[in-house]
Design a protein around this motif. Structure first.
Motif, mmCIF file in Angstrom:
data_model
loop_
_atom_site.group_PDB
_atom_site.id
_atom_site.type_symbol
_atom_site.label_atom_id
_atom_site.label_comp_id
_atom_site.label_asym_id
_atom_site.label_seq_id
_atom_site.Cartn_x
_atom_site.Cartn_y
_atom_site.Cartn_z
ATOM 1 N N VAL A 14 36.383 37.421 39.966
ATOM 2 C CA VAL A 14 37.658 36.707 40.030
ATOM 3 C C VAL A 14 38.550 37.316 41.093
ATOM 4 N N SER A 15 39.540 36.547 41.491
ATOM 5 C CA SER A 15 40.548 36.996 42.451
ATOM 6 C C SER A 15 41.913 36.853 41.806
ATOM 7 N N ARG A 16 42.950 37.115 42.558
ATOM 8 C CA ARG A 16 44.309 36.986 42.035
ATOM 9 C C ARG A 16 44.604 35.556 41.600
ATOM 10 N N ASP A 17 43.892 34.582 42.177
ATOM 11 C CA ASP A 17 44.120 33.175 41.846
ATOM 12 C C ASP A 17 43.357 32.723 40.607
ATOM 13 N N THR A 18 42.262 33.385 40.275
ATOM 14 C CA THR A 18 41.400 32.890 39.201
ATOM 15 C C THR A 18 41.362 33.773 37.960
ATOM 16 N N ARG A 20 42.574 35.369 34.525
ATOM 17 C CA ARG A 20 43.419 34.785 33.485
ATOM 18 C C ARG A 20 43.450 35.665 32.247
ATOM 19 N N ASP A 23 40.532 37.729 30.037
ATOM 20 C CA ASP A 23 39.444 38.317 30.817
ATOM 21 C C ASP A 23 39.353 39.801 30.490
ATOM 22 N N ARG A 39 51.840 35.943 38.855
ATOM 23 C CA ARG A 39 51.477 35.723 40.258
ATOM 24 C C ARG A 39 52.747 35.749 41.106
ATOM 25 N N ARG A 62 38.945 41.676 44.568
ATOM 26 C CA ARG A 62 38.000 40.938 43.726
ATOM 27 C C ARG A 62 37.620 41.853 42.565
ATOM 28 N N ARG A 67 34.374 36.950 30.433
ATOM 29 C CA ARG A 67 35.387 36.004 29.959
ATOM 30 C C ARG A 67 34.944 35.437 28.620
#
Length: 76
Positions: A14-18, A20, A23, A39, A62, A67
């Motif tokens: 995952v990245s900062r965008d994905t 949640r 996790d 964010r 990353r 999850r």
């Protein structure tokens, strides 16, 4: 799925965008569960773990996580 364990899907990157809440991240041999994600407009994200600790992700960061997966109706 009556064992009381929450099934999880592993091997996710995952990245900062994905990333949640929920996790699970392994850092230094310890597993941390993400409680909250904030964010930032500047491109980063701050993770708050259930332990109260924080981790800031930069745009290029990353992480490998597991999850939790919601049980299907067949598992109930």
């Amino acid at each position: 799925m009556r064992s009381g364990r929450i099934p999880a899907r592993g091997g996710l990157t995952v990245s900062r965008d994905t990333v949640r809440a929920g996790d699970r991240v392994a850092i230094g041999g310890e597993t941390f569960t993400v409680q909250h994600v904030t964010r930032y407009a500047a491109g980063g994200a701050r993770l708050v773990f259930t332990t109260g600790e924080h981790l800031v992700l930069r745009p290029w960061t990353r992480l490998d996580v597991t999850r939790p997966v919601a049980p299907s109706a067949a598992d109930r």
